[in-house]
Design an enzyme around this catalytic site. Structure first.
Site, PDB file in Angstrom:
ATOM      1  N   LYS A  39       0.819  -1.221   0.000  1.00 56.12           N
ATOM      2  CA  LYS A  39       0.000   0.000   0.000  1.00 56.12           C
ATOM      3  C   LYS A  39       0.848   1.265   0.000  1.00 56.12           C
ATOM      4  O   LYS A  39       0.466   2.272  -0.567  1.00 56.12           O
ATOM      5  CB  LYS A  39      -0.946  -0.001   1.211  1.00 56.12           C
ATOM      6  N   ARG A 140      -6.672  -0.544  17.734  1.00 55.31           N
ATOM      7  CA  ARG A 140      -7.267  -0.376  16.419  1.00 55.31           C
ATOM      8  C   ARG A 140      -8.191  -1.581  16.243  1.00 55.31           C
ATOM      9  O   ARG A 140      -9.125  -1.738  17.020  1.00 55.31           O
ATOM     10  CB  ARG A 140      -6.206  -0.228  15.326  1.00 55.31           C
TER      11      ARG A 140
HETATM   12  C1  LIG Z   1      -0.094  -1.074   6.900  1.00 52.80           C
HETATM   13  C2  LIG Z   1      -0.240  -2.366   7.596  1.00 52.80           C
HETATM   14  C3  LIG Z   1       0.854  -3.236   7.702  1.00 52.80           C
HETATM   15  C4  LIG Z   1       2.251  -2.861   7.233  1.00 52.80           C
HETATM   16  O1  LIG Z   1       2.776  -1.879   8.093  1.00 52.80           O
HETATM   17  P1  LIG Z   1       4.292  -1.401   7.994  1.00 52.80           P
HETATM   18  O2  LIG Z   1       4.502  -0.606   9.219  1.00 52.80           O
HETATM   19  O3  LIG Z   1       4.371  -0.572   6.756  1.00 52.80           O
HETATM   20  O4  LIG Z   1       5.141  -2.606   7.932  1.00 52.80           O
HETATM   21  C5  LIG Z   1       0.637  -4.471   8.288  1.00 52.80           C
HETATM   22  N1  LIG Z   1      -0.575  -4.825   8.761  1.00 52.80           N
HETATM   23  C6  LIG Z   1      -1.643  -4.014   8.686  1.00 52.80           C
HETATM   24  C7  LIG Z   1      -2.949  -4.478   9.218  1.00 52.80           C
HETATM   25  C8  LIG Z   1      -1.511  -2.746   8.111  1.00 52.80           C
HETATM   26  O5  LIG Z   1      -2.577  -1.946   8.033  1.00 52.80           O
END
Ligand SMILES: *Cc1c(COP(=O)(O)O)cnc(C)c1O
Length: 377
Positions: A39, A140
């Protein structure tokens, strides 16, 4: 080389590949497989391909649009199998049919959504795999009480024939800024065991979190039950900002910092005062700013602005001695007075200057292909 248009976001394939290989190896040594989270660079295709080549086992995103690209490109894993996709934001009811069509796996935290996924999967004649999220205090997503997590697992396992309960997972170090550590990872492992006892079989996946969960792994305190991490930021950007001065204590200090680079073109170059002349009001974004009079200094205007990268904090000039003096939506002004004279005095209109990007800038720059052109090296 092709004639480039600017501003440009340049992805260095080799750098993404090398970083992925290192992270995948470190995780592998700990019995952990990696889902590459795409993303942050809006599913830039070259970066997706290099993460796959580097050994990630799934591609994951919060946005179905990114996963849809992965499916459309027909990306295969290193064994030649269609790359499994994982939706990491809990599905919206309004997108359920697409979730089942596009994502092989999804993270979930609502019974109503599981029911809807099951119905959509039945309609499409597919089985959809789910990972149930549990909240360990970051506040969250996820079932907060273990008994509620177990109830959801039992419901999925026993009542929802078109869903496959692949595992459980958690998310930390996010909205609530809670550090993943030994205690949190052990709590996750215990919850996984409790779910396994309730359903009478082992789970395939225990997903220990995002990039910050690398720390308990590097610290050697990751329970063996945790077997998956969802790595976004750490692959292209490392984790310099999160870890600050402790960064270099961890092996990720070795990761390359040049996966994504911003390149922009000089459209004005001159010497001007550093203190604005006239009555000082607000800047282009309505903010009051302090100006320091540093006399006349050499500077350039680049044809790139906050509409492209967000905040000037998130881009770092690669030209030694250059500092960002200010920026509006479409212009960025660099003070180059302190750049070594032999470089500074040879700069001219039309030259290209480059910047390292932090995570937020990578995200913004990769999101608008209409005005930020993408290239690979
Ligand atoms: C964005 C996200 C990740 C990845 O996070 P990073 O800090 O970029 O490694 C992993 N799990 C979820 C649920 C996320 O929303």
């Amino acid at each position: 080389m092709e004639t480039r248009r600017y501003p440009a976001l340049i992805v260095n394939r080799e750098a993404v590949y090398e970083n992925t290989c290192k992270l995948v190896d470190w995780c592998d040594e700990n019995g952990i497989f990696v889902a590459g989270v795409i993303k942050g660079f809006n599913a830039n295709r070259a970066a997706c391909e290099e993460e796959i080549r580097g050994g990630v086992k799934m591609l994951a995103s919060s946005r179905l649009e990114h996963l849809s690209d992965v499916k459309e490109w027909g990306l295969k894993n290193i064994d030649g199998v269609d790359m499994p996709t994982l939706l990491i934001r809990m599905p919206m009811l309004s997108e359920i049919d697409d979730v089942v069509r596009i994502a092989d796996y999804s993270l979930n935290s609502e019974m109503a959504t599981l029911d809807a996924l099951d119905a959509a999967a039945a309609k499409q004649g597919r089985t959809h795999s789910v990972i149930l999220m549990t909240d360990l205090g970051d506040l969250r997503e996820g079932w907060f009480e273990e008994q509620d997590l177990i109830a959801a697992a039992l419901h999925t396992e026993n009542d929802l024939d078109n869903l496959y309960l692949a595992g459980i997972g958690t998310n930390l170090g996010c909205v609530g800024s809670i550090m993943p550590n030994k205690d949190k990872m052990e709590e996750l492992a215990e919850r996984a065991t409790a779910v396994e006892t309730a359903i009478g079989r082992t789970l395939d996946i225990v997903s220990g979190g995002a990039s910050t969960s690398l720390m308990p792994m590097f610290d050697g305190v990751m329970p063996s039950k945790v077997n998956m991490l969802r790595l976004g930021e750490s692959i292209p950007i490392s984790l310099r900002d999160q870890l600050g001065t402790t960064h270099d204590r961890y092996p990720i200090g070795e990761l390359r910092q040049d996966c994504f680079t911003l390149a922009a073109e000089i459209i004005e170059l001159n010497t001007k005062p550093t203190y604005p002349i006239g009555e000082i009001g607000a800047d282009a974004f309505g903010r009051k700013r302090e100006y320091i009079d540093r006399g006349n200094r050499k500077r350039v205007i680049l044809a790139v602005g906050r509409a492209d990268y967000g905040d000037t904090y998130d881009i770092i000039p690669e030209l030694d001695g250059a500092i960002i003096w200010g920026a509006s939506s479409d212009h960025t002004i660099l003070d180059i007075e302190d750049v070594a004279a032999e470089i500074r005095d040879n700069l001219k209109v039309g030259d290209i200057l480059t910047f390292k990007v932090r995570y937020a800038a990578m995200m913004h720059l990769s999101s608008n292909k209409l005005t930020v052109h993408q290239y690979e090296e």
